[in-house]
Design a protein around this motif. Structure first.
Motif, PDB file in Angstrom:
ATOM      1  N   LEU A   1       0.858  -1.189   0.000  1.00  0.00           N
ATOM      2  CA  LEU A   1       0.000   0.000   0.000  1.00  0.00           C
ATOM      3  C   LEU A   1       0.890   1.234   0.000  1.00  0.00           C
ATOM      4  CD1 LEU A   1      -2.513  -1.229   2.725  1.00  0.00           C
ATOM      5  CD2 LEU A   1      -2.878  -1.233   0.255  1.00  0.00           C
ATOM      6  N   PRO A   2       1.399   1.629  -1.175  1.00  0.00           N
ATOM      7  CA  PRO A   2       2.418   2.682  -1.239  1.00  0.00           C
ATOM      8  C   PRO A   2       1.945   4.051  -0.770  1.00  0.00           C
ATOM      9  CG  PRO A   2       1.622   2.091  -3.433  1.00  0.00           C
ATOM     10  CD  PRO A   2       1.071   1.069  -2.493  1.00  0.00           C
TER      11      PRO A   2
ATOM     12  N   LEU B   1       1.108  -0.346  12.059  1.00  0.00           N
ATOM     13  CA  LEU B   1      -0.304  -0.160  12.390  1.00  0.00           C
ATOM     14  C   LEU B   1      -1.245  -0.857  11.415  1.00  0.00           C
ATOM     15  CD1 LEU B   1      -0.306   3.621  13.450  1.00  0.00           C
ATOM     16  CD2 LEU B   1      -0.373   1.610  14.926  1.00  0.00           C
ATOM     17  N   ALA B   2      -1.050  -0.642  10.134  1.00  0.00           N
ATOM     18  CA  ALA B   2      -1.960  -1.194   9.138  1.00  0.00           C
ATOM     19  C   ALA B   2      -2.096  -2.718   9.178  1.00  0.00           C
ATOM     20  CB  ALA B   2      -1.533  -0.740   7.736  1.00  0.00           C
ATOM     21  N   PRO B   3      -1.023  -3.483   9.466  1.00  0.00           N
ATOM     22  CA  PRO B   3      -1.189  -4.942   9.522  1.00  0.00           C
ATOM     23  C   PRO B   3      -2.235  -5.421  10.513  1.00  0.00           C
ATOM     24  CG  PRO B   3       1.130  -4.395   9.395  1.00  0.00           C
ATOM     25  CD  PRO B   3       0.401  -3.103   9.598  1.00  0.00           C
TER      26      PRO B   3
ATOM     27  N   ILE C   1      -9.630  -8.182   9.234  1.00  0.00           N
ATOM     28  CA  ILE C   1     -10.817  -7.606   8.594  1.00  0.00           C
ATOM     29  C   ILE C   1     -10.686  -7.648   7.080  1.00  0.00           C
ATOM     30  CG2 ILE C   1     -12.179  -5.496   8.333  1.00  0.00           C
ATOM     31  CD1 ILE C   1     -11.272  -4.716  11.171  1.00  0.00           C
ATOM     32  N   ILE C   2      -9.498  -7.347   6.592  1.00  0.00           N
ATOM     33  CA  ILE C   2      -9.282  -7.262   5.148  1.00  0.00           C
ATOM     34  C   ILE C   2      -9.347  -8.642   4.483  1.00  0.00           C
ATOM     35  CG2 ILE C   2      -7.545  -6.705   3.396  1.00  0.00           C
ATOM     36  CD1 ILE C   2      -6.658  -4.400   5.200  1.00  0.00           C
TER      37      ILE C   2
ATOM     38  N   LEU D   1      -3.143 -10.704  16.710  1.00  0.00           N
ATOM     39  CA  LEU D   1      -2.016 -10.770  17.642  1.00  0.00           C
ATOM     40  C   LEU D   1      -0.681 -10.960  16.931  1.00  0.00           C
ATOM     41  CD1 LEU D   1      -1.568 -10.642  20.711  1.00  0.00           C
ATOM     42  CD2 LEU D   1      -1.633 -13.139  20.739  1.00  0.00           C
ATOM     43  N   TYR D   2      -0.675 -11.747  15.864  1.00  0.00           N
ATOM     44  CA  TYR D   2       0.569 -12.033  15.133  1.00  0.00           C
ATOM     45  C   TYR D   2       0.582 -11.374  13.741  1.00  0.00           C
ATOM     46  CZ  TYR D   2       1.949 -15.497  18.623  1.00  0.00           C
ATOM     47  OH  TYR D   2       2.322 -16.120  19.787  1.00  0.00           O
ATOM     48  N   SER D   3      -0.307 -10.410  13.518  1.00  0.00           N
ATOM     49  CA  SER D   3      -0.393  -9.785  12.196  1.00  0.00           C
ATOM     50  C   SER D   3       0.871  -9.022  11.819  1.00  0.00           C
ATOM     51  CB  SER D   3      -1.600  -8.837  12.130  1.00  0.00           C
ATOM     52  OG  SER D   3      -2.807  -9.545  12.163  1.00  0.00           O
ATOM     53  N   LEU D   4       1.474  -8.341  12.792  1.00  0.00           N
ATOM     54  CA  LEU D   4       2.687  -7.576  12.475  1.00  0.00           C
ATOM     55  C   LEU D   4       3.823  -8.480  12.015  1.00  0.00           C
ATOM     56  CD1 LEU D   4       1.162  -5.151  13.760  1.00  0.00           C
ATOM     57  CD2 LEU D   4       3.350  -4.448  14.728  1.00  0.00           C
TER      58      LEU D   4
END
Length: 325
Positions: A128-129, A139-141, A146-147, A204-207
């Motif tokens: 997401l440039p 933050l976004a991860p 949801i995505i 929890l592990y998205s990052l």
């Protein structure tokens, strides 16, 4: 490549079923076995026990939806093709909230076949440039839970009605089952709180998931679709291993962390078998003067933070979505 393949196949043939598949199946089983305790801990009014419940459920969810979906996408859970298809639907759709057909196609047929080939398949699910680097990396991860089902719905275009209906039903079954258990077992009185707890556990592990997703291919050599090298050169130049990590290696699977080079060379192997052949593969590549790329998690994070524009904004476009890392 054929010489190395014979050596690896010899090692596989000498290995027991427990080594080939059993250890990874046991880890997945343990993750499912931990879920009842997690739901009970989430019913606690004590903050420490509740936090432990989030940790247990989040870790179990990561094992099931990252390690499980990855193994299932490669048919590495069972030697039976029919069971392999069943496990792919179960892990990818019911547990992972994605569409099995699109996930397998994007990961196995595009990402593995065309690793780091411009316009076809790198490993970036998440590019997401327009986002600042701090938001992108930290933050976004958190929005991945949801995505993912929303992207899955978009992948249903062009598929048969029966297949689309199956995916919607399986994804809905997985999401509603967790929600229902949080209400009935954990005792959440508010649906909004139950949904928030679901998001917390699933994120929890998205990052580290997104970090691993980009660290191991982006920034490495990329190849022209018309002038790609032989497979062994493509994989040794375009794939990188992270060091052994007690948490991520067992949660995400060895093939996604410390044995990613081995996995790309031999994608049919289970996580444990990738670990077992790692000394053989690394020794062979070094003897043949081929790169065996390794770097630390912190080093890659610093690289992407300082070279975000170069690596993630102005990088060559990749048109195919990779749904499963």
């Amino acid at each position: 490549m054929m010489e190395l393949t014979r050596m690896v196949q010899g090692e596989v043939s000498r290995s027991s079923w427990w080594e080939r598949r059993g250890i990874d199946c046991a880890i997945l089983t343990a993750a499912f076995a931990a879920l009842p305790a997690a739901f009970l801990l989430l019913a606690s009014s004590q903050a420490l026990l509740f936090a432990l419940g989030v940790l247990v459920m989040g870790t179990a969810h990561a094992i099931i939806t990252i390690k499980g979906t990855h193994l299932a996408s490669h048919g590495a859970i069972s030697e039976s093709q029919a069971w392999g298809e069943f496990w792919a639907v179960f892990f990818i759709e019911v547990c992972g909230s994605f569409t099995a057909r699109a996930g397998v196609h994007a990961h196995v047929k595009m990402h593995h076949a065309h690793t780091n080939v411009i316009g076809l398949g790198d490993s970036s699910t998440w590019r997401l440039p327009f986002l600042p680097r701090t938001v992108y990396l930290f933050l976004a991860p958190l929005a991945v839970p949801i995505i993912t089902p929303l992207v899955a719905l978009g992948q249903l275009r062009g598929q048969s009605l029966a297949l689309a209906l199956r995916t919607v039903l399986m994804v809905s079954l997985g999401l509603y089952s967790q929600f229902w258990l949080l209400i009935q077992v954990s005792g959440f009185q508010s649906p909004a709180r139950a949904l928030l707890c679901m998001l917390l556990c699933r994120a929890l592990y998205s990052l580290p998931y997104i970090h691993v997703n980009i660290f191991q291919h982006i920034g490495l050599p990329m190849f022209s679709p018309t002038r790609r090298p032989k497979r062994i050169y493509q994989m040794t130049h375009g794939v990188l291993n992270l060091p052994r990590n007690p948490l991520l290696d067992w949660t995400f699977g060895h093939s996604l962390i410390s044995c990613h080079v081995e996995h790309h060379l031999f994608p049919f192997l289970s996580d444990h078998m990738c670990l077992k052949v790692k000394p053989l593969v690394s020794r062979y590549l070094r003897e043949k003067k081929l790169p065996y790329q390794e770097d630390s998690y912190l080093s890659r994070l610093c690289l992407f933070f300082h070279k975000y524009q170069e690596l993630m904004v102005y990088a060559p476009p990749i048109t195919e979505l990779v749904g499963v890392q």
